[in-house]
Design a protein around this motif. Structure first.
Motif: not given
Lengths: 182, 429
Positions: B34-36, B57, B38-39, B42, B30-32, B27-28, B60
């Motif tokens: 997926q999110i790379s 910043r 979107t990274r 950004v 797969m998740l990585m 799962n990790k 923040h």
């Protein structure tokens, strides 16, 4: 305290730089907790896994989508997402929250619980917990299973510390009463 | 209740509530993956807005790491720290500023604030002494500006004017403070006032001499200020001596010596001024006796009678070439000429000079020094005032005369050229 600031730092890196490494660290820290929370609610391994995966993806999207949002604590955020995801899940699948009878109907997991043998008492507590109101269930799970602080629970449930203490006290009282009646 | 809590805690460690390690890992991954994706989006966005995001910043980080309940306490502390850093930084930077530097004005402003602060915290009896210190410092600053190598003359003159103006204000402040102080407080200031005010006056003279080459007007102003400072210096000594009499306080031997020295120096200055005035008077006389006066006379005659275009050749010491005068179309060459007679015929002036020379020559002031100190100071002030007035009058007369001669000479040259052109053109015809 140190761990809390480390978490904040990781969250900051994700929000500002989209740092996947930081998210991987947070994943390792929270995957078991979120899975457990989901499993207690769903009593189904596959569904708990799917929902847990969905929760982490939502958490990532939330963080990078809101770079200016100040996140007090990652635990608060991820449990809030988990709760809303569970509500959505029940709504989409027209499911009611699992009752004590449902647990008994789940062959695989019911078998596992039975295997506990000496831990019959724990099984009894869990079943009784399932009979309680969602609010009481959650507060007991978060406090005594996940061992979160009162302020963290307040953050997750959107309540102040006094309210959390009062609700927790009531929940425990009801649980005790239910266990005594059994 | 305790048992229930323990049972609940025990549930956490049950195998059934643990996620499968293989699933956690897969799962990790797969998740990585997926999110790379979107990274990337950004990081591209943030690189475009890097500068504008710096402040965001910072806020923040501040909001993320500083607990909300600490914010109320931390905010004023941080503000105070920042104010302290800015002030200290500014002070450190300005402390070493030289005239003409960017931080010089900050240094001056900062000094003023510090002075005001010191004055506010000082008791009345010590204020005169403190103000005197400030005036001395201002004189040092004036010297610093004068000695600086500021290339822009305009800037340097502006700084000199401002600093000398500040110095004048400081000295006036000392004077006022001294007058308002009690006899007891003032009586101990003879030495300090005499020495420091003398130093200020000397500095002003020095700066005036140094400025003479670049800006004669400014130099003249500074010289006048030096004279005023010298006069003020004696007046302050007079006030202190009067206060001493009032307080029945004896003038010590050291104080007597300082005052004698002060008066002797002032008398010497007066003598120098008299010499200078005499020289200027002689210069006026020379102009009157020279051909320039004849030239001016011719102009006067022409103004009163002539409408002709006739050329008059006049013998003149001012110009080696043939100088001609003309009155074209009946207009007056100069109305200023009328005033000339007023300046040059000033008999009073020479009488005044003679009187001053006589007074200074008989050393009446020095004679008084051994007897009545206060009387000697008063007499010196009087003498200084008279000499200053006469010197100013003579100096003004000389300046006016020189300006007139120059103006008339220029106009005569211009009109002569015009006339010669007219005659030349008619001869050609």
């Amino acid at each position: 305290m140190k761990a809390k600031y480390q978490e904040k730092f990781l969250v900051h890196k994700i929000q500002q730089n989209g740092d996947t490494e930081s998210f991987a660290i947070l994943y390792d820290l929270y995957i078991q907790k979120i899975y457990r929370f989901n499993y207690i609610k769903l009593s189904n391994r596959e569904e708990a896994e799917d929902l847990t995966s969905e929760v982490f993806l939502k958490a990532w999207n939330y963080l990078i989508g809101n770079p200016d949002q100040v996140i007090k604590s990652f635990s608060g955020l991820i449990y809030r997402i988990t709760r809303t995801t569970l509500v959505d899940f029940y709504r989409q699948n027209n499911k009611k929250e699992v009752s004590i009878d449902d647990i008994a109907d789940i062959p695989s997991d019911a078998g596992i619980i039975k295997k506990l043998g000496a831990k019959q008492e724990a099984e009894r507590v869990l079943k009784t917990l399932k009979k309680m109101k969602r609010e009481y269930q959650e507060i007991i799970v978060l406090k005594y299973i996940e061992e979160l602080s009162t302020s963290e629970i307040g953050d997750i449930l959107g309540k102040n510390i006094t309210n959390v203490r009062v609700t927790l006290h009531r929940a425990l009282k009801i649980l005790k009463k239910l266990l005594e009646n059994k | 209740m305790k048992k229930i809590r323990e049972q609940l805690k025990g549930l956490k460690n049950e195998d059934v509530f643990q996620a499968r390690p293989s699933w956690v890992l897969s799962n990790k991954q797969m998740l990585m993956s997926q999110i790379s994706k979107t990274r990337l989006a950004v990081s591209e966005e943030s690189s475009e807005k890097k500068l504008s995001q710096s402040w965001r910043r910072f806020t923040h980080i501040y909001q993320s790491f500083v607990p909300a309940n600490m914010n109320k306490v931390l905010r004023p502390i941080l503000t105070a720290v920042m104010a302290l850093v800015i002030t200290t930084g500014g002070w450190v930077a300005s402390a070493y500023a030289e005239p003409g530097d960017f931080m010089w004005s900050t240094k001056v402003a900062f000094n003023t604030v510090v002075e005001q602060g010191k004055l506010a915290m000082t008791s009345e009896d010590k204020k005169t002494s403190l103000k005197l210190d400030f005036a001395t410092k201002k004189a040092h600053m004036l010297k610093q500006v004068s000695d600086s190598d500021i290339k822009d003359k305009g800037v340097k003159e502006k700084l000199l004017k401002q600093t000398s103006k500040d110095l004048k204000e400081q000295l006036d402040g000392v004077n006022d403070s001294l007058k308002n102080s009690t006899a007891k407080d003032a009586s101990g200031l003879v030495k300090e006032i005499s020495l420091k005010t003398k130093e200020i006056s000397h500095t002003l003279r020095e700066v005036s001499d140094k400025t003479a080459e670049d800006n004669s007007e400014l130099s003249l102003n500074l010289a006048e200020q030096a004279v005023d400072a010298s006069k003020q210096s004696l007046q302050m000594v007079e006030v202190v001596l009067e206060k001493k009499v009032e307080a029945n306080s004896e003038v010590s031997e050291e104080e007597k010596m300082i005052i004698k020295e002060h008066i002797t120096e002032t008398v010497n200055e007066i003598k120098q001024d008299v010499e200078k005035t005499k020289a200027q008077a002689t210069q006026i006389q020379d102009i009157k006796n020279s051909g320039t006066a004849e030239l001016l006379k011719v102009i006067e005659d022409e103004n009163s009678s002539s409408t002709s275009t006739e050329i008059k050749v006049v013998d003149s010491n001012v110009s080696s070439s043939t100088t001609s005068s003309a009155n074209i179309d009946g207009q007056s060459v100069s109305a200023e000429t009328q005033k000339n007679s007023e300046v040059t015929s000033s008999v009073d002036l020479s009488n005044k000079i003679d009187a001053v020379v006589k007074t200074v020559a008989n050393d009446s002031v020095i004679g008084l020094l051994e007897g009545n100190m206060l009387e000697a100071v008063k007499k010196t002030i009087e003498l200084k005032a008279t000499v200053t007035d006469v010197s100013k009058e003579v100096s003004d007369s000389l300046n006016k005369l020189q300006t007139q001669v120059q103006v008339e000479s220029d106009k005569l040259t211009a009109s002569t050229t015009t006339k010669i052109n007219i005659i030349s053109s008619s001869t050609i015809r």
